[in-house]
Design a protein around this motif. Sequence first.
Motif, PDB file in Angstrom:
ATOM      1  N   VAL B  74      20.156  -3.540  99.242  1.00  0.00           N
ATOM      2  CA  VAL B  74      20.901  -4.231  98.109  1.00  0.00           C
ATOM      3  C   VAL B  74      20.568  -3.278  96.860  1.00  0.00           C
ATOM      4  N   ALA B  75      21.387  -3.806  95.890  1.00  0.00           N
ATOM      5  CA  ALA B  75      21.404  -2.943  94.708  1.00  0.00           C
ATOM      6  C   ALA B  75      19.954  -3.019  94.041  1.00  0.00           C
ATOM      7  N   LYS B  76      19.695  -2.093  93.448  1.00  0.00           N
ATOM      8  CA  LYS B  76      18.236  -2.106  92.609  1.00  0.00           C
ATOM      9  C   LYS B  76      18.429  -1.269  91.200  1.00  0.00           C
ATOM     10  N   ILE B  78      15.805  -1.186  88.547  1.00  0.00           N
ATOM     11  CA  ILE B  78      14.639  -1.478  88.276  1.00  0.00           C
ATOM     12  C   ILE B  78      14.187   0.078  87.173  1.00  0.00           C
ATOM     13  N   VAL B  81      15.109   3.589  87.911  1.00  0.00           N
ATOM     14  CA  VAL B  81      15.780   3.469  89.215  1.00  0.00           C
ATOM     15  C   VAL B  81      17.185   2.701  89.291  1.00  0.00           C
ATOM     16  N   ILE B  83      20.069   2.209  91.988  1.00  0.00           N
ATOM     17  CA  ILE B  83      20.384   2.563  93.141  1.00  0.00           C
ATOM     18  C   ILE B  83      21.614   1.450  93.583  1.00  0.00           C
TER      19      ILE B  83
END
Lengths: 433, 332
Positions: B74-76, B78, B81, B83
């Motif tokens: 899933v999209a991150k 953070i 980061v 992604i």
Amino acid sequence: MRRGISAVAMAAAIVLGVTACGGSGSDDKNDKGSAAKDPAAVSGTITYWDTSDAKNEAPTYQALIKDFEAKYPHIKVNYQNVDFTTVEQKFKAAAQSGKGAPDVVRTDVGLIPEYASLHYIAPLDGTTALSDTQDFVAGPMDTTKYEGKTYGVPSVTDTLGLLYNKDIFAKAGIAAPPTTWDELIADSATIKAKVPGVEGTYVNPDSYFLFPVLFGEGADLADPAAKKVTINSPEAVKAVTEAKKIYDTSSLKVDFASAYDNMQTSFKTGKVAMLVQGPWSVGDDLTGSAFQGKEANLGYAPVPAGSTGKALAPTGGHDLAVYQGSGNLDAAYLFTQFMTSSASQQTIALKNGTLPTRTSAYTAEVLKNQTIAGFKPIMDTARPRVALPQVGSLFTPLQQEYIKILQGKSSVQDGLDAAAKEFGKLLPGYTVQ
Amino acid sequence: MTTATMDEPAPGTAARPPREPRPGLMTSIRRSWDRHWYAWAMVAPVVIVLAVLVFYPLGYGTYLSLTNANETNVAKNIGPVHIGATYHWVGLHNYWQVLSGKDGDFYPRFEWTVVWTVCCVAVTYAIGLAMAMLLNRRVKFRLFYRLCLILPWAVPAFIGVFAWRLMLNSQYGVFNDIITSFGLPAQDWLGTPLSQKIAVIMVNIWVGVPFMMVALLGGLQSIPGELYEAAEMDGASPLQRFTNVTVPGLRPVTSTVVLLSTVWTFNMFAIIYLLLGNNTTGDTDILVTYAYEKAFTGVSDYSGAATYGIVILLILVAFSTFYRRQLKPEQA
């Protein structure tokens, strides 16, 4: 009901997040260099999730936080105690959404690969969080590595050892604790024959406690280098066959719903002679009738060895990890450094009786603690578990099959083959024999 | 709806103008708004709350079940980061895996879930009815008995379950203390999957009986006493009175409580999860506890857990629809 709570929690998290940003906004813009040069200039609020025992251990950590705030008056630490058994899901949910996540989290060593692979925790190489790394004991330091980077700083360490009741051993005429699993079985038979009403041991059906037997035969869950599931290898089958033999011949009958509690009660009231257990349990042991006021009655030994002749147990313990999305990384790094410094580790060891991860923290005063003195030599038998992000998921199928084997519902080979099949589903790209 | 038709001229009062072409969608919405804006305003809070708390999660869950989303893809976003999501649409693949039995987990769990639900509901209903009948008579201290029997309901479920777990403990539990004091061998109450299943059913019945009893007692009290008197005059035996007066008189209550109880038991998470702890063979997992494991152990499998959630929902919707259909002709 649950929705209501999470909505409130979310609102609280947002408010906290806003205040945290407000407090540290100006410092976030600082370049890292200047913050590293002058730690006293770092300011703001950080949140720390502690997973230590809220009643017995947490006060030590709270006192250290007071010292930290005195040393760095511009940083405020928001201390929160989170239950050890639920912290994984709580942290992952908060980390992913970014709402209400702590800046620093105390993390079981087994969870570092999972958190790191999911990008939840920050690599710490070259930050102020890591200092005097050569002072750390090699075993705990290894637990912080994932794919060549360091994702945590070791705080406390532990491993499994063999705890035994010296009185019962004396009554049975056994001079020394067993050094192999076969000796454990033989000693249990002697104890059962000579000391009425006492059994040799209590097998914990939790699969973590299976590791010493697996390691003793040179077996492991999987081989990441060869991308192979090894839980049904001939060595593993031999190990689990031995575990089943111990269960059948030497153990008090396990109550599967309350295994851990019954194991502890049986040992501390003198109904079983020895246990494979970790240093965290000693405090509880000393409250029981067999050891209360008789601390010297508790013996410490390494776990018995398997047919390879080596006594090995998994490295446990806790690392401090920093949330990658923290709004105040500089303060989080400083806090991590402070909490894992040799001085802090000595304080923790003296008050809580947990084992430090720095060589320099094993001072003469710290080694006066019987648990630490007892477990220090045992730490030489500790070895890391496979550093796979999915390790947490692997425990469930292994546990279920292990219990079926112990209950006699499936043979060792069938049970481990079934576990291997489940492992294959969880580890993409791994071959299953 | 009725007010809408009232406003139109009654048929036959005047020469009816040729029928207008059907108004467009926008026009009809506007007209409906003009006429019923008050009603819309009144239901708006409920609609919004339902949309946020029910329809959005349900829709999102359905969407996830049609993908291969898990915690790793899933999209991150953070800190540094960022992604993007790399999971993709897999259509009905997850459902096919589950329903074709390919994942090897669904049918054994489903079978046990059905056994669990049927046993629990049937026995709970039987005991609840028996107790309600007893308490419907004039006996001394009736209020006291009623209060005592409602007690399990007043105890929070998890406390009750932990109490049972302590009592059933094979080494230090009170049940084994009692039977060994009579010289009988100690039992391993929670030792094997079969005994664990019996134990969870027993505890769930203990938790469920008070509700049944109270509901059925209400139903019994609403049956007019004259019917019993008339039946007695006609020489009906107690059994005949029960089958011909009590049972039909209770039917409306019965149909509702059985439906409710079935849905609750089917999704009863706390008792199985708390009574047996983590050291189980997995054979005692019902569909809900299994879905929980998928979502909340190790790296979360969002799509798998969502698929189980939707499948459970569909099973219960199908059951409720079928059950109500079956009951309708009987009630008519």
